[in-house]
Design a protein around this motif. Structure first.
Motif, PDB file in Angstrom:
ATOM      1  N   THR A  91      26.722  -5.125 -37.080  1.00 48.13           N
ATOM      2  CA  THR A  91      26.098  -5.457 -38.359  1.00 48.13           C
ATOM      3  C   THR A  91      26.403  -4.349 -39.349  1.00 48.13           C
ATOM      4  OG1 THR A  91      24.341  -6.731 -37.307  1.00 48.13           O
ATOM      5  CG2 THR A  91      23.906  -5.902 -39.530  1.00 48.13           C
ATOM      6  N   LEU A  92      26.939  -4.715 -40.492  1.00 45.44           N
ATOM      7  CA  LEU A  92      27.280  -3.743 -41.529  1.00 45.44           C
ATOM      8  C   LEU A  92      26.176  -3.607 -42.566  1.00 45.44           C
ATOM      9  CD1 LEU A  92      30.969  -4.891 -42.043  1.00 45.44           C
ATOM     10  CD2 LEU A  92      30.163  -2.916 -40.725  1.00 45.44           C
ATOM     11  N   GLY A  93      25.391  -4.671 -42.748  1.00 40.25           N
ATOM     12  CA  GLY A  93      24.318  -4.593 -43.733  1.00 40.25           C
ATOM     13  C   GLY A  93      23.559  -5.884 -43.864  1.00 40.25           C
ATOM     14  N   TYR A  94      22.381  -5.764 -44.479  1.00 36.15           N
ATOM     15  CA  TYR A  94      21.546  -6.911 -44.837  1.00 36.15           C
ATOM     16  C   TYR A  94      21.418  -6.913 -46.348  1.00 36.15           C
ATOM     17  CZ  TYR A  94      20.219  -7.063 -39.927  1.00 36.15           C
ATOM     18  OH  TYR A  94      20.239  -7.156 -38.563  1.00 36.15           O
ATOM     19  N   TRP A  95      21.614  -8.060 -46.947  1.00 28.84           N
ATOM     20  CA  TRP A  95      21.695  -8.130 -48.396  1.00 28.84           C
ATOM     21  C   TRP A  95      20.814  -9.266 -48.902  1.00 28.84           C
ATOM     22  CZ3 TRP A  95      24.417  -3.933 -49.603  1.00 28.84           C
ATOM     23  CH2 TRP A  95      25.279  -3.434 -48.636  1.00 28.84           C
ATOM     24  N   GLY A  96      20.106  -9.010 -50.009  1.00 23.41           N
ATOM     25  CA  GLY A  96      19.204 -10.004 -50.581  1.00 23.41           C
ATOM     26  C   GLY A  96      19.404 -10.135 -52.078  1.00 23.41           C
ATOM     27  N   THR A  97      18.388 -10.608 -52.738  1.00 25.04           N
ATOM     28  CA  THR A  97      18.423 -10.876 -54.176  1.00 25.04           C
ATOM     29  C   THR A  97      18.989  -9.691 -54.957  1.00 25.04           C
ATOM     30  OG1 THR A  97      16.524 -12.330 -53.923  1.00 25.04           O
ATOM     31  CG2 THR A  97      16.999 -11.567 -56.147  1.00 25.04           C
TER      32      THR A  97
ATOM     33  N   LEU B 215      14.535 -11.998 -37.644  1.00 21.49           N
ATOM     34  CA  LEU B 215      15.717 -11.461 -36.990  1.00 21.49           C
ATOM     35  C   LEU B 215      15.498 -11.511 -35.489  1.00 21.49           C
ATOM     36  CD1 LEU B 215      16.351  -8.350 -39.243  1.00 21.49           C
ATOM     37  CD2 LEU B 215      17.674 -10.453 -39.193  1.00 21.49           C
ATOM     38  N   THR B 216      16.532 -11.882 -34.769  1.00 19.08           N
ATOM     39  CA  THR B 216      16.438 -11.900 -33.315  1.00 19.08           C
ATOM     40  C   THR B 216      16.529 -10.471 -32.788  1.00 19.08           C
ATOM     41  OG1 THR B 216      18.818 -12.075 -32.950  1.00 19.08           O
ATOM     42  CG2 THR B 216      17.594 -14.161 -33.244  1.00 19.08           C
ATOM     43  N   HIS B 217      16.125 -10.294 -31.546  1.00 17.03           N
ATOM     44  CA  HIS B 217      16.263  -8.975 -30.917  1.00 17.03           C
ATOM     45  C   HIS B 217      17.736  -8.586 -30.859  1.00 17.03           C
ATOM     46  CE1 HIS B 217      12.129  -9.259 -28.720  1.00 17.03           C
ATOM     47  NE2 HIS B 217      12.049  -9.561 -30.005  1.00 17.03           N
ATOM     48  N   GLN B 218      18.607  -9.570 -30.646  1.00 16.42           N
ATOM     49  CA  GLN B 218      20.043  -9.304 -30.613  1.00 16.42           C
ATOM     50  C   GLN B 218      20.539  -8.811 -31.971  1.00 16.42           C
ATOM     51  OE1 GLN B 218      22.121  -9.370 -27.915  1.00 16.42           O
ATOM     52  NE2 GLN B 218      23.677  -8.520 -29.277  1.00 16.42           N
ATOM     53  N   GLU B 219      20.075  -9.423 -33.054  1.00 13.99           N
ATOM     54  CA  GLU B 219      20.496  -8.995 -34.392  1.00 13.99           C
ATOM     55  C   GLU B 219      20.010  -7.579 -34.700  1.00 13.99           C
ATOM     56  OE1 GLU B 219      20.779 -13.362 -36.571  1.00 13.99           O
ATOM     57  OE2 GLU B 219      18.825 -12.371 -36.411  1.00 13.99           O
ATOM     58  N   LEU B 220      18.799  -7.264 -34.294  1.00 10.75           N
ATOM     59  CA  LEU B 220      18.297  -5.895 -34.475  1.00 10.75           C
ATOM     60  C   LEU B 220      19.131  -4.910 -33.654  1.00 10.75           C
ATOM     61  CD1 LEU B 220      14.453  -6.598 -34.342  1.00 10.75           C
ATOM     62  CD2 LEU B 220      15.770  -5.902 -36.361  1.00 10.75           C
ATOM     63  N   ALA B 221      19.463  -5.303 -32.430  1.00 11.36           N
ATOM     64  CA  ALA B 221      20.281  -4.446 -31.565  1.00 11.36           C
ATOM     65  C   ALA B 221      21.659  -4.191 -32.179  1.00 11.36           C
ATOM     66  CB  ALA B 221      20.422  -5.081 -30.183  1.00 11.36           C
ATOM     67  N   GLU B 222      22.278  -5.233 -32.716  1.00  7.05           N
ATOM     68  CA  GLU B 222      23.594  -5.086 -33.342  1.00  7.05           C
ATOM     69  C   GLU B 222      23.533  -4.147 -34.540  1.00  7.05           C
ATOM     70  OE1 GLU B 222      24.367  -9.206 -34.102  1.00  7.05           O
ATOM     71  OE2 GLU B 222      25.050  -9.578 -32.053  1.00  7.05           O
ATOM     72  N   ALA B 223      22.416  -4.155 -35.250  1.00  5.75           N
ATOM     73  CA  ALA B 223      22.283  -3.318 -36.444  1.00  5.75           C
ATOM     74  C   ALA B 223      22.181  -1.840 -36.104  1.00  5.75           C
ATOM     75  CB  ALA B 223      21.067  -3.751 -37.257  1.00  5.75           C
ATOM     76  N   ILE B 224      21.639  -1.504 -34.917  1.00  9.09           N
ATOM     77  CA  ILE B 224      21.449  -0.086 -34.593  1.00  9.09           C
ATOM     78  C   ILE B 224      22.303   0.375 -33.416  1.00  9.09           C
ATOM     79  CG2 ILE B 224      19.149   0.047 -35.605  1.00  9.09           C
ATOM     80  CD1 ILE B 224      18.020  -0.106 -32.710  1.00  9.09           C
ATOM     81  N   GLY B 225      23.183  -0.492 -32.940  1.00 13.68           N
ATOM     82  CA  GLY B 225      24.120  -0.088 -31.897  1.00 13.68           C
ATOM     83  C   GLY B 225      23.488   0.111 -30.537  1.00 13.68           C
ATOM     84  N   THR B 226      22.709  -0.864 -30.099  1.00 13.79           N
ATOM     85  CA  THR B 226      22.103  -0.794 -28.777  1.00 13.79           C
ATOM     86  C   THR B 226      22.102  -2.196 -28.170  1.00 13.79           C
ATOM     87  OG1 THR B 226      20.239   0.104 -27.524  1.00 13.79           O
ATOM     88  CG2 THR B 226      19.693  -1.102 -29.538  1.00 13.79           C
ATOM     89  N   THR B 227      21.370  -2.361 -27.082  1.00 13.29           N
ATOM     90  CA  THR B 227      21.328  -3.658 -26.412  1.00 13.29           C
ATOM     91  C   THR B 227      20.076  -4.434 -26.794  1.00 13.29           C
ATOM     92  OG1 THR B 227      20.127  -2.834 -24.486  1.00 13.29           O
ATOM     93  CG2 THR B 227      22.555  -2.696 -24.420  1.00 13.29           C
TER      94      THR B 227
END
Length: 188
Positions: free
Chosen positions: A48-54, A141-153
């Motif tokens: 994950t490179l970033g989360y973007w909103g309004t 956000l799924t646990h997987q999406e959170l994991a991808e954002a911080i480089g863990t499982t």
């Protein structure tokens, strides 16, 4: 910041999980909704490179990574800006740079627990709203999406979120995370 646009620039609507089409001569101004930008490493793991909103800007021209993808996490309305109009986006582009630095700082923090706390706090600041229990992150956000954002499982994120709940640092309500006032002090 509101950007004056003419009738030539028509907003496009995208569904949750839809991928926004990219071109090197178009940037997208998010008017409503949330997207995440991603790439993959050599082993095929999503990053994950970033989360973007309004009012945030996304597009292939803002990255030199390949592959590069913009995925809608909610329904999204976005305005396409051709290269000839990029000068209208200066403030949004500067804000985008600041956001990238904040996220890079989080992902390079020491321990995984600290990275998850910082990510949750960042998400609360960007996408949160106050409720009785604390600050609700108004984004599922799924646990997987959170994991991808911080480089863990995913397993590590699940374990840490359970710990945060036991410590009463967070609450989970209908798939959303609520950050309780003591998260920063109890989670480190």
């Amino acid at each position: 910041m509101l950007i004056a646009v003419d009738s030539e620039l028509r907003p496009r609507t995208f569904s949750r999980r839809e991928v926004i089409p990219l071109a090197t001569d178009v940037l997208w101004l998010i008017d409503r909704g949330v997207v995440r930008t991603t790439t993959w490493n050599d082993e095929g793991a999503m990053i994950t490179l970033g989360y973007w909103g309004t009012k945030d800007i996304v597009g292939q021209s803002l990255s030199r990574l390949s592959p590069y993808q913009v995925e809608c996490l909610t329904s999204v309305e976005a305005l396409p800006f051709p290269r000839s109009r990029w000068h209208q986006l200066t403030e949004s582009l500067i804000a985008s740079t600041y956001q990238r630095e904040e996220l890079l700082s989080i992902t390079r923090s020491g321990k995984v627990r600290q990275r998850l706390v910082q990510l949750l706090q960042w998400l609360a600041a960007k996408f949160g709203r106050m409720v009785d229990l604390g600050c609700l992150i108004d984004l599922r956000l799924t646990h997987q999406e959170l994991a991808e954002a911080i480089g863990t499982t995913r397993v590590t994120v699940t374990r840490l979120l359970k710990e945060f709940e036991q410590e009463e640092s967070i609450n989970r309500i209908r798939g959303h995370i609520v950050i309780c006032p003591g998260l920063e002090t109890t989670a480190f």
